[in-house]
Scaffold this motif. Structure first.
Motif, short mmCIF file in Angstrom:
data_model
loop_
_atom_site.label_atom_id
_atom_site.label_comp_id
_atom_site.label_asym_id
_atom_site.label_seq_id
_atom_site.Cartn_x
_atom_site.Cartn_y
_atom_site.Cartn_z
N VAL A 46 0.86 -1.19 0.00
CA VAL A 46 0.00 0.00 0.00
C VAL A 46 0.90 1.25 0.00
O VAL A 46 2.08 1.18 0.35
N ALA A 47 0.31 2.37 -0.37
CA ALA A 47 1.09 3.60 -0.51
C ALA A 47 1.52 4.13 0.86
O ALA A 47 1.00 3.71 1.89
N ASP A 48 2.44 5.07 0.83
CA ASP A 48 2.91 5.74 2.04
C ASP A 48 1.73 6.27 2.83
O ASP A 48 0.82 6.87 2.27
N GLY A 49 1.73 6.06 4.15
CA GLY A 49 0.65 6.57 4.98
C GLY A 49 -0.51 5.59 5.13
O GLY A 49 -1.39 5.80 5.96
N TYR A 50 -0.54 4.57 4.32
CA TYR A 50 -1.60 3.55 4.39
C TYR A 50 -1.10 2.33 5.15
O TYR A 50 0.11 2.09 5.24
N VAL A 51 -2.04 1.55 5.67
CA VAL A 51 -1.69 0.25 6.22
C VAL A 51 -2.61 -0.82 5.63
O VAL A 51 -3.72 -0.53 5.18
N LYS A 52 -2.08 -2.04 5.64
CA LYS A 52 -2.86 -3.19 5.16
C LYS A 52 -3.02 -4.15 6.33
O LYS A 52 -2.03 -4.50 6.98
N LEU A 53 -4.24 -4.55 6.63
CA LEU A 53 -4.50 -5.46 7.76
C LEU A 53 -5.04 -6.79 7.26
O LEU A 53 -5.92 -6.81 6.39
N SER A 54 -4.52 -7.88 7.82
CA SER A 54 -5.14 -9.19 7.59
C SER A 54 -5.94 -9.53 8.83
O SER A 54 -5.41 -9.49 9.94
N ALA A 94 -4.11 5.26 7.48
CA ALA A 94 -4.12 5.41 8.95
C ALA A 94 -2.76 4.97 9.47
O ALA A 94 -1.99 4.35 8.75
N THR A 95 -2.51 5.30 10.74
CA THR A 95 -1.30 4.77 11.36
C THR A 95 -1.63 3.40 11.95
O THR A 95 -2.80 3.09 12.22
N GLU A 96 -0.60 2.61 12.15
CA GLU A 96 -0.79 1.27 12.71
C GLU A 96 -1.49 1.35 14.06
O GLU A 96 -2.47 0.65 14.31
N SER A 97 -1.00 2.25 14.94
CA SER A 97 -1.53 2.26 16.30
C SER A 97 -2.99 2.73 16.31
O SER A 97 -3.82 2.21 17.06
N LEU A 110 -12.26 -9.99 17.16
CA LEU A 110 -11.55 -9.88 15.88
C LEU A 110 -10.10 -10.28 16.09
O LEU A 110 -9.50 -9.95 17.10
N ARG A 111 -9.54 -11.00 15.14
CA ARG A 111 -8.12 -11.36 15.23
C ARG A 111 -7.35 -10.56 14.18
O ARG A 111 -7.58 -10.71 12.98
N ILE A 112 -6.47 -9.71 14.67
CA ILE A 112 -5.62 -8.96 13.75
C ILE A 112 -4.39 -9.82 13.49
O ILE A 112 -3.50 -9.93 14.33
N MET A 113 -4.33 -10.46 12.34
CA MET A 113 -3.26 -11.41 12.09
C MET A 113 -1.98 -10.72 11.63
O MET A 113 -0.89 -11.20 11.88
N SER A 114 -2.13 -9.62 10.93
CA SER A 114 -0.94 -8.87 10.53
C SER A 114 -1.32 -7.43 10.21
O SER A 114 -2.46 -7.15 9.83
N ILE A 115 -0.35 -6.55 10.42
CA ILE A 115 -0.47 -5.17 9.95
C ILE A 115 0.84 -4.80 9.29
O ILE A 115 1.91 -5.14 9.80
N GLY A 116 0.76 -4.12 8.16
CA GLY A 116 1.99 -3.69 7.51
C GLY A 116 1.69 -3.00 6.21
O GLY A 116 0.54 -2.64 5.92
N ARG A 117 2.75 -2.80 5.44
CA ARG A 117 2.59 -2.21 4.09
C ARG A 117 2.39 -3.32 3.06
O ARG A 117 1.62 -3.17 2.12
N GLY A 118 3.11 -4.44 3.25
CA GLY A 118 3.05 -5.48 2.22
C GLY A 118 2.56 -6.83 2.71
O GLY A 118 2.07 -7.64 1.95
N ILE A 119 2.66 -7.09 4.01
CA ILE A 119 2.38 -8.44 4.54
C ILE A 119 0.89 -8.78 4.50
O ILE A 119 0.04 -7.91 4.70
N GLU A 120 0.60 -10.04 4.19
CA GLU A 120 -0.74 -10.60 4.42
C GLU A 120 -0.56 -11.99 5.00
O GLU A 120 0.26 -12.77 4.50
N ILE A 121 -1.29 -12.29 6.06
CA ILE A 121 -1.20 -13.62 6.67
C ILE A 121 -2.51 -14.36 6.48
O ILE A 121 -3.60 -13.78 6.60
N ARG A 122 -2.40 -15.65 6.13
CA ARG A 122 -3.55 -16.55 6.09
C ARG A 122 -3.18 -17.78 6.88
O ARG A 122 -2.11 -18.36 6.67
#
Lengths: 307, 227
Positions: A46-54, A94-97, A110-122
């Protein structure tokens, strides 16, 4: 038992085939870990400033669209949702926190499995083949991936107890082995405000790394002090935004093998997981030495044998 | 020449076929294709066979070998030639940990490196490693000889009995009760023979012999802290 596998692509032209190359590696480790499986894939940043959540939820029919709408309202930013069987991925500015605090306060199941710019967890309970099929692993693209097949020894067979474990932004951990001082270390880490959701030993190792990184250590430094602070036997693979790192305990009784060609670096508990990779016949193949941090990453696309 | 493709046949079928061969079929070559890192390839043999594994093998390749000569053109995983009784096993790549573990006889030659615990509890085998070995090489070695042309990792020869170790390169550290020893005439001769027999053009004088100080294996209470 348990099996761990990792694949880091040096050649970008293989990125469309990451899942296709990796799925048989994971499935080959079925008899080392038939009760659950999981993987962390990196790419599609994701772009700068964004987060990706699994995300996953205890309720299989959790209304993800409602959550995305609610999050959009709360943050005042469009939360982009995609659903993947029992998992969901949300991309949001958004910010991670901020996003973590919001979700933890309002959605305790809810289970937050990962947060990051590129990571996705399954991850899921079930045979690696089922987990691969359910999440469409062979069609997934990316730069690198680590995975785990679990034969539970230290805690119950649940999705939460499956690997990989998230340890921070774009970081995750898979583990083969077992830790013997996890109870005492867990209670100590809890006092440092590290949160735990299971009785699992690997979650403690993940929590330990999160704590060290929070205190300002580099991943290399965190892994080096882990050698002193974690008691037990283990081979770890740590996924990072740039690549992955491998560490074996000083006795190194848990197997691990690595292979490197001009196109990729791969690691697995057993060589047979690597046997189907292209060009493996002429790869450099070796056992990582005990107590050494090995890491690969895009910033330094070469073998980095640690201190 | 017999050819077995492990993509088409199981390891169990291969091993069963090799075990069932009547005596007198010696010197027939067997070529094993597509080993794919599978475990237990060519285990428990007891015939004078000549076997070539074309690729990388998994754990316990040629384990418990008796009389057969087995060559692996690639790497092997944990426990190659473990508990070998006689015959020979040649690995052209690297070996995983515990190569030649507990082996009582025969010859194990590794062209590349061997990982940790090479020759653990060796009981009479000869092991020649052209590269380096990992930590705890020859741990509790009781008999036999180990030659390392590269370096040895930490705790070489820990709790050694009567196995003899020759290392050309550096030794990261010696294990409990393992010491550097003088190369007497008989040692120069046996090392020369081992090197020569394996086509190694090495200078014997560059090797150091390591063996047991013999303080630990007869228990003395004064040594209790050294265990």
């Amino acid at each position: 038992m348990c099996g761990i596998v990792g694949l880091y692509l040096k050649n970008p032209s293989l990125e469309d085939r990451l899942g296709e190359l990796f799925s048989p590696m994971l499935i080959e480790m079925t008899d080392r870990g038939p009760d659950s499986a999981g993987f962390a894939i990196y790419g599609d940043e994701v772009a700068d400033g964004y987060v990706k959540l699994s995300l996953q939820h205890t309720n299989d029919r959790f209304p993800w669209a409602d959550l995305a709408t609610w999050l959009t309202d709360e943050l005042g930013e469009e939360a982009d949702l995609s659903e993947h069987a029992t998992a969901a991925v949300i991309r949001v500015k958004a910010t991670e926190s901020a996003v973590r605090d919001l979700l933890e306060e309002n959605y305790s199941d809810l289970r937050i499995m990962s947060i990051g710019r590129g990571i996705e967890i399954r991850k899921e309970i079930g045979l690696p083949q089922m987990v691969s099929d359910r999440f469409g692993l062979p069609d997934m693209k990316g730069t690198h991936i680590i995975g785990h097949t679990r034969m539970a020894t230290e805690s119950a067979v649940t999705t939460e107890g499956s690997h990989p474990f998230s340890t921070g932004m774009d970081l995750c951990l898979v583990h083969n082995g077992s830790l013997s001082n996890h109870n005492r270390l867990r209670s100590w880490l809890k006092r440092q405000d590290i949160k735990f959701k299971t009785d699992n030993d690997t979650e403690v190792a993940a929590g330990y790394l999160s704590w060290r990184l929070r205190e300002g250590a580099t991943l290399q430094e965190a892994l080096e002090t882990a050698l002193c602070d974690l008691d037990g036997f283990y081979t770890f693979a740590v996924g990072t935004r740039e690549g992955f790192a491998v560490l074996r305990d000083p006795i190194a009784c848990k197997q691990a093998v690595m292979a490197e060609t001009v196109d990729y670096v791969a690691m697995a508990t057993e060589f047979r997981s690597l046997a189907g990779l292209p060009g493996i016949a002429n790869a450099r193949i070796w056992e990582p030495e005990p107590g050494q941090v090995y890491s690969w990453g895009r910033k330094a696309a070469r073998t980095n044998k640690g201190t | 020449m017999n050819t077995v493709d492990l993509q088409k046949q199981s390891v169990r079928d291969l091993n069963h076929a090799l075990h069932q061969l009547p005596e007198g079929n010696e010197n027939v070559g067997w070529e094993i294709l597509n080993p794919g890192g599978k475990h237990n390839i060519a285990c428990g043999l007891d015939r004078e066979l000549n076997i070539r594994v074309d690729g990388h093998a998994g754990y316990y390749c040629a384990g418990m070998n008796k009389r057969a000569d087995v060559t692996v053109t690639g790497n092997v995983g944990v426990g190659v030639a473990e508990n070998m009784m006689s015959g020979s096993v040649f690995v052209q790549g690297n070996a995983g940990q515990s190569a030649g573990a507990t082996a009582r006889g025969g010859l194990l030659v590794i062209d590349g490196d061997a990982a940790a615990r090479c020759g653990i509890s060796m009981k009479g085998v000869d092991i020649v490693v052209k590269g380096s070995i990992g930590h705890m090489g020859a741990f509790m070695g009781q008999a036999g000889r180990m030659v390392v042309c590269g370096n040895a990792g930490e705790a070489l020869g820990d709790s050694l009995y009567e196995a003899r170790i020759y290392v050309k390169g550096s030794v990261a550290s010696l294990g409990a009760d393992c010491v550097k020893k003088e190369m007497r005439g008989q040692h120069v001769q046996e090392l020369q023979e081992l090197l020569y027999a394996n086509g190694l053009n090495e200078n014997v004088s560059e090797f150091t012999r390591y063996g047991s100080q013999r303080n630990l294996y007869h228990f003395q209470v004064d040594n209790a802290l050294a265990y």
